[in-house]
Design an enzyme around this catalytic site. Structure first.
Site, PDB file in Angstrom:
ATOM      1  N   LYS A  66       0.872  -1.066  -0.052  1.00 56.70           N
ATOM      2  CA  LYS A  66      -0.062  -0.021   0.127  1.00 56.70           C
ATOM      3  C   LYS A  66       0.981   1.226   0.038  1.00 56.70           C
ATOM      4  CE  LYS A  66      -4.013  -1.693   2.612  1.00 56.70           C
ATOM      5  NZ  LYS A  66      -4.934  -1.515   1.420  1.00 56.70           N
ATOM      6  N   ARG A  78     -10.322 -11.384   1.551  1.00 57.38           N
ATOM      7  CA  ARG A  78     -11.091 -12.617   1.162  1.00 57.38           C
ATOM      8  C   ARG A  78     -10.439 -13.783   1.207  1.00 57.38           C
ATOM      9  NH1 ARG A  78     -11.461  -9.217  -4.399  1.00 57.38           N
ATOM     10  NH2 ARG A  78     -11.160  -7.590  -2.716  1.00 57.38           N
TER      11      ARG A  78
HETATM   12  N1  BES Z   1      -8.298  -3.733   4.026  1.00 55.22           N
HETATM   13  C1  BES Z   1      -8.259  -3.254   2.691  1.00 55.22           C
HETATM   14  C2  BES Z   1      -9.688  -2.422   2.588  1.00 55.22           C
HETATM   15  C3  BES Z   1      -9.734  -1.283   2.940  1.00 55.22           C
HETATM   16  C4  BES Z   1      -9.124  -0.047   2.538  1.00 55.22           C
HETATM   17  C5  BES Z   1     -10.618  -0.966   3.972  1.00 55.22           C
HETATM   18  C6  BES Z   1      -9.359   1.071   3.262  1.00 55.22           C
HETATM   19  C7  BES Z   1     -10.840   0.261   4.759  1.00 55.22           C
HETATM   20  C8  BES Z   1     -10.073   1.431   4.214  1.00 55.22           C
HETATM   21  C9  BES Z   1      -8.335  -4.313   1.990  1.00 55.22           C
HETATM   22  O1  BES Z   1      -7.574  -5.552   2.489  1.00 55.22           O
HETATM   23  C10 BES Z   1      -7.615  -3.992   0.654  1.00 55.22           C
HETATM   24  O2  BES Z   1      -6.490  -3.658   0.560  1.00 55.22           O
HETATM   25  N2  BES Z   1      -8.537  -4.130  -0.304  1.00 55.22           N
HETATM   26  C11 BES Z   1      -8.053  -3.607  -1.726  1.00 55.22           C
HETATM   27  C12 BES Z   1      -8.713  -4.602  -2.775  1.00 55.22           C
HETATM   28  C13 BES Z   1      -8.101  -4.426  -4.116  1.00 55.22           C
HETATM   29  C14 BES Z   1      -6.783  -4.735  -4.060  1.00 55.22           C
HETATM   30  C15 BES Z   1      -9.021  -5.162  -4.911  1.00 55.22           C
HETATM   31  C16 BES Z   1      -8.739  -2.375  -1.746  1.00 55.22           C
HETATM   32  O3  BES Z   1      -9.700  -2.097  -1.268  1.00 55.22           O
HETATM   33  O4  BES Z   1      -7.894  -1.439  -2.391  1.00 55.22           O
HETATM   34 MN    MN Z   2      -5.576  -5.361   1.847  1.00 53.17          MN
END
Ligand code: BES
Ligand code: MN
Ligand code: ZN
Length: 488
Positions: free
Chosen positions: A272, A346
């Site tokens: 990230k 997931r």
């Molecule tokens: N934990 C995150 C989702 C999230 C992001 C929750 C910001 C709250 C605030 C999750 O694991 C994630 O990183 N999801 C990705 C999925 C993508 C790679 C398809 C996302 O939401 O960017």
């Molecule tokens: Mn994630």
């Protein structure tokens, strides 16, 4: 804190702080009228001098008003229209913080006499209890200087037609929310999967109806949880599958909750960006919510069988971490091509969802801070709900409305399912750029065919970002407790 139900008027109260509501541009009624009469017209005087208008959000604390025997009278502005749920909650929240700023040890709230569209006095009592408890929540475990100890000890909720059991029930919910908040607020270096497992064992000591089992990585390997393990393999912290079983209804089918417990989500190799990454300590809020719900359940002790599962792991990049393109085999036997290691929630949930089949569940609800896309779609007010069962979805929407912990239903159409096609495995772990909360739910739906299932994406509701309010919300504990009690 000790809550009691009382029915007398403000003159009969012995509390050293009395809280009443005052409407804007309306003749005084109820407690505000009684207060005015006893103080030789003080309330009307404040209104005509514009010192207090009764506007929404306005509060005024009067010290030892002549004519009343209480030490403090707190006026809460209610605005001029009948209150909606949100404005009522805002008013009781303002009342709670006004009480908290005084050194009062006892308070009497006369806020049930206010009309709230479509709500009875049971609901109003619940909201008052939760507002008081929420205002008194502190998280200072990691500060050298502790918050001063609260002075308030007893609260009288003045109300007629309120069931006696509403107060302890709301208190149990508030206590559950508080546990959920604290687990969420704890940083990733404290709240690890191992720490969560220890908290479950701690909870187990509080109820003879609760039985806790912790599955270790070696157990997960034996069960074939290749997807869950692919997330924790880049971390020095071992994953834990935490199973909390509450048994109080013979061998009837249990309702099952499964919470995502990524104790820190760096994104893994699909790292990230740095800005705001600290917020990913809250990526275990789904798991925290099942802990809080179980805390409430062991206090309420409903006749029910309830299983709460927290699937805990840390998502880190390392020499041993999963790489984009890696293919893993899930416990269900289906294979997954991991195109993005940041779509890890997931990957841990799918194996936990297969695992819970063995309980022959009446329903399964998973709760997860699953996607940023959910926040884009719905903002911060409702959680998203997805389900393979229309009736279950409706029941959850209804519980959300009752508890004022709202959810909004979302689709899982075939067109979205197709986005998960992979050339090399049974499915990919991500879809296209758009509708990411939906494709994430579609992914989970492939592991939940054997029971009635719903998924709550709480990415927008589990915590408040930035500023003074930064911290866990305690949601969706109120919703989950209401749902489980309607099933009991
Ligand atoms: N934990 C995150 C989702 C999230 C992001 C929750 C910001 C709250 C605030 C999750 O694991 C994630 O990183 N999801 C990705 C999925 C993508 C790679 C398809 C996302 O939401 O960017
Ligand atoms: Mn994630
Ligand atoms: Zn995550």
């Amino acid at each position: 804190m000790n809550f009691v139900l009382e029915s007398g008027d403000i003159l009969s109260s012995s509390a050293n702080c009395i809280v009443i509501g005052v409407q804007q541009s309306q003749p005084l009624t109820g407690s505000s009228l009684t207060a005015d009469k006893s103080t030789e017209g003080l309330i009307n005087e404040l209104i005509s001098s514009d010192d207090f208008k009764g506007k929404k959000g306005e509060t005024l604390t009067l010290h030892r008003p002549t004519g009343l025997s209480t030490d403090r009278l707190i006026l809460i502005g209610l605005g001029s229209d009948e209150l909606s749920e949100s404005s009522y909650i805002a008013a009781v929240t303002a009342a709670a913080s006004a009480v908290k700023t005084t050194p009062a040890t006892s308070a009497a709230l006369f806020l049930s006499e206010v009309d709230v569209t479509g709500r009875d006095n049971n609901w109003k009592a619940q909201q008052q209890v939760i507002a008081i408890e929420t205002a008194h929540y502190v998280f200072d475990e990691l500060k050298s200087e502790k918050a001063p100890k609260a002075t308030l000890e007893s609260i009288a909720i003045h109300s007629s037609d309120t069931n006696a059991e509403e107060l302890p029930k709301a208190q149990a919910v508030a206590k559950g929310m508080s546990l959920t908040k604290t687990l969420g607020n704890l940083p990733g270096n404290v709240c690890t999967p191992t720490y969560l497992a220890e908290q479950a064992l701690e909870l187990e000591t509080k109820s003879s109806k609760l039985n806790v089992t912790i599955l270790e990585e070696s157990d997960m390997e034996k069960l074939g949880m290749g997807s869950l393990l692919s997330v924790s393999q880049g971390s020095d912290q071992p994953a834990k599958l935490i199973v909390m079983q509450y048994t109080n209804d013979g061998d009837n089918q249990p309702n099952v909750l499964v919470g995502k417990g990524i104790t820190f989500d760096t994104g893994g190799i699909s790292l990230k960006p740095g800005a705001g990454m600290d917020e990913m300590k809250w990526d275990m809020c789904g798991a925290a919510s099942v802990f809080g719900t179980m805390q409430a359940i062991i206090d309420i002790e409903p006749k029910a069988n309830i299983i709460c599962v927290a699937v805990a792991a840390e998502n880190m990049p390392s020499g041993n971490a999963t790489k984009p393109g890696d293919i893993v085999t899930t416990m269900s036997g289906q294979t997954v091509e991991i195109l993005n290691t940041d779509a890890e929630g997931r990957l841990v949930l799918c194996d936990a969802l297969t695992y819970v089949e063995k309980f022959n569940p009446k329903s399964v609800i998973d709760i997860a801070t699953l996607t940023g896309a959910c926040v884009v779609a719905l903002g911060h007010h409702p959680s998203a709900v997805y389900s393979n069962d229309e009736e279950l979805s409706k029941t959850i929407v209804e519980s959300g409305l009752k508890a004022w912990d709202r959810v909004w239903p979302m689709p899982m159409w075939d067109e979205y399912q197709e986005e998960l096609d992979s050339n090399f495995a049974d499915m990919a772990n991500i879809g296209s750029r758009w509708g990411g909360s939906i494709t994430a739910a579609c992914f989970l739906s492939r592991f939940t065919k054997k029971y009635k299932w719903a998924h709550l994406d709480i990415a927008g509701t589990a915590w408040h970002s930035g500023g003074k309010k930064k911290g866990s919300s305690g949601r969706p504990v109120p919703l989950l407790v209401d749902y489980l009690l309607t099933q009991a």
